[in-house]
Enzyme design. Structure first.
Site, PDB file in Angstrom:
ATOM      1  CE  LYS A 204      -3.637   2.148   2.729  1.00 29.60           C
ATOM      2  NZ  LYS A 204      -4.528   2.014   3.872  1.00 29.60           N
ATOM      3  CD  GLU A 210       9.400  -6.253   6.750  1.00 26.31           C
ATOM      4  OE1 GLU A 210       9.058  -5.129   6.289  1.00 26.31           O
ATOM      5  OE2 GLU A 210       9.282  -6.543   7.955  1.00 26.31           O
ATOM      6  N   GLY A 265      -4.966  -2.173   5.124  1.00 24.64           N
ATOM      7  CA  GLY A 265      -4.140  -3.285   4.667  1.00 24.64           C
ATOM      8  C   GLY A 265      -4.763  -4.646   4.960  1.00 24.64           C
ATOM      9  NE  ARG A 266      -5.794  -4.552  10.898  1.00 23.65           N
ATOM     10  CZ  ARG A 266      -5.188  -3.396  11.039  1.00 23.65           C
ATOM     11  NH1 ARG A 266      -3.945  -3.252  10.638  1.00 23.65           N
ATOM     12  NH2 ARG A 266      -5.805  -2.356  11.568  1.00 23.65           N
ATOM     13  CD  GLU A 351      -1.105  -4.930  11.637  1.00 23.15           C
ATOM     14  OE1 GLU A 351       0.078  -5.292  11.765  1.00 23.15           O
ATOM     15  OE2 GLU A 351      -1.617  -4.720  10.527  1.00 23.15           O
ATOM     16  CG  HIS A 382      -2.680 -35.720  16.653  1.00 23.56           C
ATOM     17  ND1 HIS A 382      -2.794 -36.950  17.273  1.00 23.56           N
ATOM     18  CD2 HIS A 382      -3.711 -35.629  15.782  1.00 23.56           C
ATOM     19  CE1 HIS A 382      -3.849 -37.581  16.765  1.00 23.56           C
ATOM     20  NE2 HIS A 382      -4.425 -36.804  15.867  1.00 23.56           N
ATOM     21  CE  LYS A 510       6.122  -1.143   9.969  1.00 24.26           C
ATOM     22  NZ  LYS A 510       5.079  -0.485   9.179  1.00 24.26           N
TER      23      LYS A 510
HETATM   24  O1  F6P Z   1       2.705  -4.607   9.863  1.00 18.61           O
HETATM   25  C1  F6P Z   1       2.343  -3.304   9.651  1.00 18.61           C
HETATM   26  C2  F6P Z   1       1.736  -3.045   8.313  1.00 18.61           C
HETATM   27  O2  F6P Z   1       1.590  -1.676   8.193  1.00 18.61           O
HETATM   28  C3  F6P Z   1       0.407  -3.764   8.104  1.00 18.61           C
HETATM   29  O3  F6P Z   1      -0.659  -3.133   8.655  1.00 18.61           O
HETATM   30  C4  F6P Z   1       0.366  -3.824   6.627  1.00 18.61           C
HETATM   31  O4  F6P Z   1      -0.597  -4.738   6.206  1.00 18.61           O
HETATM   32  C5  F6P Z   1       1.779  -4.223   6.309  1.00 18.61           C
HETATM   33  O5  F6P Z   1       2.552  -3.499   7.238  1.00 18.61           O
HETATM   34  C6  F6P Z   1       2.231  -3.969   4.907  1.00 18.61           C
HETATM   35  O6  F6P Z   1       2.129  -2.634   4.543  1.00 18.61           O
HETATM   36  P1  F6P Z   1       2.257  -2.180   3.031  1.00 18.61           P
HETATM   37  O7  F6P Z   1       1.107  -2.766   2.272  1.00 18.61           O
HETATM   38  O8  F6P Z   1       2.221  -0.689   3.034  1.00 18.61           O
HETATM   39  O9  F6P Z   1       3.564  -2.697   2.493  1.00 18.61           O
END
Ligand code: F6P
Length: 552
Positions: A204, A210, A265-266, A351, A382, A510
């Protein structure tokens, strides 16, 4: 707008009802109609919440509490596109993404439905292009997708692709890469032919460490194999609300797909974040997934609280958390293809509602989101079910199961179903010490053995669970299931007075990671002793750097 629910008359009455509530087993014995009365059906899902320690009085008060907390108004505000995400001053309109009717939605007064339609149409055209004439840098068809994203930009599509394996298009393959651990992308790259791979960068913000790191490494890998910048532009797609950053990265503008600040995002699976799903199962099946969610939206918007599945799931969850003291909640899909659902719901619930401040900044005076965890059944039996049956804590559970399954080994489904029902029955019923004694005696054990073993073979029972039953797992039922939980989370946010749509709690870590990064030595490099942090972090840094300095 938010209230302190713990200060309401309804809460006080619930406390006294809780103190007097009979055990679930007794309630079943007393009322043969119990199961029917505490079940609800919505959008292809049958939700049986009768194995929770509630009765008519409790349910009445819980519903009154929901009204008192302003749930009806909050829901109307969400559908109306008002800024229900108060701390970020945004609307939350995931419902608009999946509504294929002629209804028009507005976010904070500005019409958005035409934007949604245009973007989804662009996505549909792109799917057709990838499935027919798109070619990689050596002229091969693009039959593999490596989806790079994390959190909400990963968990939803990952889960849906897995769940809908029955609908996978022949020859099409999707891999998901999320972790900044280079092994994740490295392993994926080792198992695909980059010349046949479409890399989707889903973010987003297009700034997540990452995702940006993995996206750059994937681009370098492609270039390293002989692709040009122009090839990269065609073999990458971006799903983002930051299209400028995607263009700067080098994605062709017609392969940048947008979503907006009013999509959390979620809650973004329904937006262009669903592209890998649509590529793997076909756009029509993706549309059916959206349709299932939209059916749940209609139900959520219109059904009265006492017959409203998401509202009831939220209220039962609150009852178990705040009155029964369940600090953990298990998601138990009796369905191997829903193996990623627990991880998806873990983010959705924890979250969203793992917070301690109300929207107005005041502390929440009751417990909020439980720890959500889970595994598919029967594996869970199990692994950790022992603790649900006999542990010292009450852990609530949702069982999710389909009556029918397809495939060659569908005969095994009867065993799966029997195990699912047996677990919820056992949790609810338990086994008294007398029952355990009688069983042991009937098995021919000596009186001394019976006495020795009976306490260990006693189950307290009364452990709450809800069962969600569907005919078959398919796009519509999966869509409805996800929307059920999305709305549950929203309702609980309203009840606890918290904003489920922000996630400030992820920021501190972060920022610290950014500060620590330069203090990690390169391999073979010697760094001066760390001294800027607490002694534990300094000590760990020094050890890591010492180990790394010795490496070749
Ligand atoms: O983990 C934090 C977060 O902001 C989530 O809410 C989000 O889904 C994820 O990182 C990824 O964010 P982005 O879509 O901006 O890469």
């Amino acid at each position: 707008l938010t209230i302190d629910i713990a200060a309401t008359e309804e809460w006080t009455r619930l406390l006294s009802l809780h103190a007097r509530a009979p055990r679930i087993r007794e309630q079943f014995a007393r009322d043969p109609e119990r199961a029917r009365r505490f079940s609800v059906e919505a959008a292809g899902l049958f939700v049986d919440f009768s194995k929770n320690r509630i009765d008519d009085g409790v349910l009445r008060e819980l519903i009154a509490l929901a009204h008192r907390a302003g749930l009806d108004q909050a829901r109307a505000r969400m559908f109306a596109g008002e800024p229900v995400n108060a701390t970020e001053d945004r609307a939350a309109l995931h419902v608009a993404l999946r509504d294929r009717s002629s209804r028009t939605y507005s976010a904070r007064g500005a019409e958005i439905s035409s934007l949604v339609r245009a973007e989804l149409a662009k996505m549909e055209r792109f799917c057709a292009h990838v499935h027919s004439d798109a070619r990689g840098f050596r002229g091969d068809p693009l039959d593999t997708v490596v989806h790079i994203g994390i959190g909400g930009s990963d968990l939803g599509p990952r889960m849906a692709v897995d769940a809908l394996k029955q609908y996978w298009l022949a020859g099409q393959r999707t891999l998901f890469v999320s972790n900044v651990d280079g092994r994740h992308l490295g392993d994926a790259l080792a198992s695909v032919d980059p010349a046949r791979t479409l890399f989707i960068v889903a973010s987003k913000t297009f700034s997540t460490l990452e995702t940006v790191t993995n996206a750059r490494a994937a681009r370098d890998a492609l270039i390293g194999r002989g692709a040009s910048d122009r090839d990269v532009a065609r073999q990458f797609a971006a799903l983002t609300s930051n299209s400028r950053a995607a263009a700067e990265f080098g994605v062709a503008p017609d392969q940048v797909f947008s979503f907006w600040d009013w999509v959390g995002g979620r809650f973004s699976l329904w937006s262009v974040i669903g592209l890998p799903v649509a590529l793997q199962i076909g756009f029509d099946v993706f549309a059916a997934l959206q349709g299932g969610a939209a059916a749940m939206d209609r139900h959520f918007e219109t059904a009265p609280a006492g017959a409203n599945a998401p509202v009831l799931l939220a209220l039962i969850g609150l009852w178990n958390r705040n009155f029964e003291g369940a600090a953990a909640h298990a998601i138990l899909p009796y369905d191997q293809r829903l193996g990623e659902l627990p991880a998806f719901l873990q983010q959705l619930e924890m979250e969203s509602n793992g917070k301690r401040r109300r929207s107005d900044g005041a502390p929440v005076r009751v417990q909020t989101a439980p720890v959500v965890f889970g595994e598919p059944g029967t594996d869970c039996q199990h692994a950790f079910m022992q603790a649900l049956h006999q542990g010292t804590d009450v852990i609530s559970a949702d069982f999710i199961v389909a009556a029918l399954s397809d495939g060659e080994l569908a005969g095994q489904h009867e065993l799966l179903l029997a195990n699912c029902l047996a677990q919820s029955e056992a949790l609810m019923r338990g086994k008294t010490e007398d029952e355990a004694r009688a069983e042991l005696a009937a098995a021919g054990l000596s009186a001394a053995e019976v006495e020795r073993l009976a306490p260990h073979q006693t189950f307290p029972g009364g452990r709450p669970s809800t069962t969600i039953l569907m005919e078959r797992l398919g796009p519509q039922t999966l869509g409805a299931l996800i929307a059920l939980y999305e709305h549950k989370v929203f309702c609980q946010g309203v009840l606890w007075g918290i904003n489920p749509f922000d996630q400030w709690g992820v920021e501190l870590g972060k920022a610290l990671a950014k500060a620590i990064r330069p203090e990690i030595s390169a391999r073979g490099e010697r760094k001066p002793a760390a001294s800027r942090r607490d002694s534990s972090t300094n000590q760990l840094l020094d050890r890591i750097n010492a180990l790394r300095s010795r490496a070749e």
